[in-house]
Design a protein around this motif. Sequence first.
Motif, mmCIF file in Angstrom:
data_model
loop_
_atom_site.group_PDB
_atom_site.id
_atom_site.type_symbol
_atom_site.label_atom_id
_atom_site.label_comp_id
_atom_site.label_asym_id
_atom_site.label_seq_id
_atom_site.Cartn_x
_atom_site.Cartn_y
_atom_site.Cartn_z
ATOM 1 N N ALA A 1 0.597 -0.464 0.014
ATOM 2 C CA ALA A 1 0.016 -0.531 0.124
ATOM 3 C C ALA A 1 0.668 1.562 0.405
ATOM 4 O O ALA A 1 0.502 2.241 -0.228
ATOM 5 C CB ALA A 1 -0.650 0.120 1.298
ATOM 6 N N ALA A 2 1.956 1.106 0.896
ATOM 7 C CA ALA A 2 3.253 2.260 0.644
ATOM 8 C C ALA A 2 3.693 3.213 -0.911
ATOM 9 O O ALA A 2 3.732 3.763 -1.586
ATOM 10 C CB ALA A 2 3.903 1.135 1.564
ATOM 11 N N ARG A 3 3.538 1.558 -2.073
ATOM 12 C CA ARG A 3 3.732 2.243 -3.166
ATOM 13 C C ARG A 3 3.037 3.457 -4.069
ATOM 14 O O ARG A 3 3.903 3.920 -4.605
ATOM 15 C CB ARG A 3 3.155 0.854 -3.987
ATOM 16 N N ASP A 4 1.963 3.861 -3.651
ATOM 17 C CA ASP A 4 1.328 5.009 -4.237
ATOM 18 C C ASP A 4 2.074 5.869 -3.587
ATOM 19 O O ASP A 4 1.966 7.072 -4.074
ATOM 20 C CB ASP A 4 0.111 4.856 -3.941
ATOM 21 N N ARG A 5 2.453 6.093 -2.603
ATOM 22 C CA ARG A 5 3.290 7.286 -1.689
ATOM 23 C C ARG A 5 4.277 7.609 -2.355
ATOM 24 O O ARG A 5 5.461 8.580 -1.835
ATOM 25 C CB ARG A 5 3.090 7.074 0.379
ATOM 26 N N LEU A 6 5.057 6.459 -2.747
ATOM 27 C CA LEU A 6 6.648 7.016 -3.133
ATOM 28 C C LEU A 6 6.754 7.133 -4.329
ATOM 29 O O LEU A 6 5.920 6.949 -4.943
ATOM 30 C CB LEU A 6 7.199 5.097 -2.903
ATOM 31 N N ARG A 7 7.580 8.004 -4.369
ATOM 32 C CA ARG A 7 7.527 8.931 -6.010
ATOM 33 C C ARG A 7 8.571 7.455 -6.579
ATOM 34 O O ARG A 7 9.134 7.111 -6.357
ATOM 35 C CB ARG A 7 9.033 10.193 -5.442
ATOM 36 N N PRO A 8 7.719 7.774 -8.124
ATOM 37 C CA PRO A 8 9.099 7.037 -8.930
ATOM 38 C C PRO A 8 10.095 6.606 -8.772
ATOM 39 O O PRO A 8 11.067 7.932 -8.915
ATOM 40 C CB PRO A 8 9.040 7.239 -10.715
ATOM 41 N N GLY A 9 10.667 5.628 -8.559
ATOM 42 C CA GLY A 9 12.665 5.815 -8.489
ATOM 43 C C GLY A 9 12.766 5.185 -7.337
ATOM 44 O O GLY A 9 14.125 5.574 -6.841
ATOM 45 N N ALA A 10 12.148 5.780 -6.314
ATOM 46 C CA ALA A 10 12.585 5.378 -4.538
ATOM 47 C C ALA A 10 12.829 4.441 -4.217
ATOM 48 O O ALA A 10 11.996 3.439 -4.674
ATOM 49 C CB ALA A 10 11.183 6.466 -3.775
ATOM 50 N N TYR A 11 13.303 3.815 -3.419
ATOM 51 C CA TYR A 11 13.996 2.449 -2.679
ATOM 52 C C TYR A 11 12.809 2.544 -1.067
ATOM 53 O O TYR A 11 12.795 3.209 -0.759
ATOM 54 C CB TYR A 11 15.422 2.733 -2.408
ATOM 55 N N LEU A 12 12.507 1.161 -1.263
ATOM 56 C CA LEU A 12 12.404 1.124 0.477
ATOM 57 C C LEU A 12 13.300 0.154 0.898
ATOM 58 O O LEU A 12 13.919 -1.375 -0.114
ATOM 59 C CB LEU A 12 11.236 -0.221 0.449
ATOM 60 N N THR A 13 13.312 -0.466 2.059
ATOM 61 C CA THR A 13 14.860 -1.246 2.132
ATOM 62 C C THR A 13 13.552 -1.952 4.022
ATOM 63 O O THR A 13 12.716 -1.286 4.815
ATOM 64 C CB THR A 13 15.707 -0.414 2.940
ATOM 65 N N VAL A 14 13.413 -3.482 3.554
ATOM 66 C CA VAL A 14 13.395 -4.205 4.578
ATOM 67 C C VAL A 14 13.924 -4.814 5.618
ATOM 68 O O VAL A 14 15.346 -5.712 4.824
ATOM 69 C CB VAL A 14 11.700 -5.051 4.289
ATOM 70 N N ILE A 15 14.248 -4.843 6.674
ATOM 71 C CA ILE A 15 15.250 -5.078 7.689
ATOM 72 C C ILE A 15 14.659 -6.595 8.320
ATOM 73 O O ILE A 15 13.198 -6.194 9.532
ATOM 74 C CB ILE A 15 16.012 -4.119 9.152
ATOM 75 N N VAL A 16 15.173 -7.118 8.157
ATOM 76 C CA VAL A 16 14.806 -8.889 8.206
ATOM 77 C C VAL A 16 14.965 -10.527 8.099
ATOM 78 O O VAL A 16 16.097 -9.880 8.392
ATOM 79 C CB VAL A 16 13.059 -9.353 7.528
ATOM 80 N N LYS A 17 14.683 -11.028 9.708
ATOM 81 C CA LYS A 17 15.191 -12.076 9.543
ATOM 82 C C LYS A 17 14.310 -13.106 8.953
ATOM 83 O O LYS A 17 13.180 -13.355 9.138
ATOM 84 C CB LYS A 17 15.117 -12.243 11.281
ATOM 85 N N ASN A 18 14.512 -14.028 8.631
ATOM 86 C CA ASN A 18 14.294 -16.060 8.137
ATOM 87 C C ASN A 18 14.231 -16.252 9.948
ATOM 88 O O ASN A 18 14.735 -15.731 10.915
ATOM 89 C CB ASN A 18 14.693 -16.495 7.514
ATOM 90 N N ILE A 19 13.140 -17.365 10.089
ATOM 91 C CA ILE A 19 12.685 -17.595 11.942
ATOM 92 C C ILE A 19 12.812 -18.606 11.655
ATOM 93 O O ILE A 19 12.106 -19.336 11.144
ATOM 94 C CB ILE A 19 10.545 -16.956 11.363
ATOM 95 N N LYS A 20 13.045 -18.604 13.229
ATOM 96 C CA LYS A 20 13.418 -20.845 13.441
ATOM 97 C C LYS A 20 11.857 -20.918 14.944
ATOM 98 O O LYS A 20 11.647 -19.574 15.214
ATOM 99 C CB LYS A 20 14.548 -21.124 14.382
ATOM 100 N N LYS A 21 11.515 -21.675 14.335
ATOM 101 C CA LYS A 21 9.992 -21.541 15.608
ATOM 102 C C LYS A 21 9.520 -23.743 15.126
ATOM 103 O O LYS A 21 9.258 -23.697 13.833
ATOM 104 C CB LYS A 21 9.013 -21.068 14.862
#
Length: 289
Positions: free
Chosen positions: A196-216
């Motif tokens: 949903a954030a895509r429409d708020r980002l200017r064209p060419g803008a980057y998105l960084t998601v900091i995340v881990k794989n999960i052990k469960k």
Amino acid sequence: MPTGRPFRNRLNNLSPKEWLKFQKSWFIHNPPPRRKDVVRHPAKFPETLAADFITFFTKRGETVLDPMVGTGSTLVACLRTGRHGIGIELNPAYAEIARRAVGDERETLGSEVDHLRAEVITADAATLATIDLPPIDYLLTSPPYWDMLRARGAETQRGRRLSDDLDVFYSDDSADLGNIADYEEFLARLVAIYGAARDRLRPGAYLTVIVKNIKKGGRVYPLAWDLGRYLGEIYTLKDERIWCQDDIRLAPYGLGNAWVSNTFHHYCLQFRHEPAPEGRPTPPSTPGG
């Protein structure tokens, strides 16, 4: 470095040497000690790390969004680097801590940041489409790592934090993604928020998601890889950087019985707002969708 024409930097304010240093695919970053008030949050990423990414993916004066801002790391980093910052936070207690952190940072930096916006909005990130926002030049965020704060195996950490009167979960709110027990539902809702954030980002803008794989439960849930796969249908997945921590004590998981690693790395996934390539997998549907 090629010569013969002037270096023109369209992305950030870094020199060629500074740019090249950031291009290393892995890095070690050991966070400094947390302030007493922000220790309450059970999973905060450091302002120093946020500042490194903000400095690379934006120019001074541009606007950064964090839709899960927690206790305000991204906003503090924005002030320190001369960027506008907007953070959305579901938990009112964390939102208030973030506002205090912003206020303290403004006091420290003085009049040089008076012109910068650093706003905390108390809201559900799932309602991003209804929130009045300016065009966004960069999105930096770290989501809940599923419901791992409620999983078996976290009892020891919970016990230590409870004894210090600190939070062991983000909240008890049903809208909190950290309270979703079903992995597929969690993944679908997370992808929907970032999509949903895509429409708020200017064209060419980057998105960084900091995340881990999960052990469960004796298996790995590839959260980072699943986000790369499904968000790659909405944005263009450009690359990854591996954040390594080497200041954490090893624990004897599975000793003498089974292979269980000590996971001291995070995936910093880089996406860009570009036309999505053909043939990518369809993002998972949100519940009821």
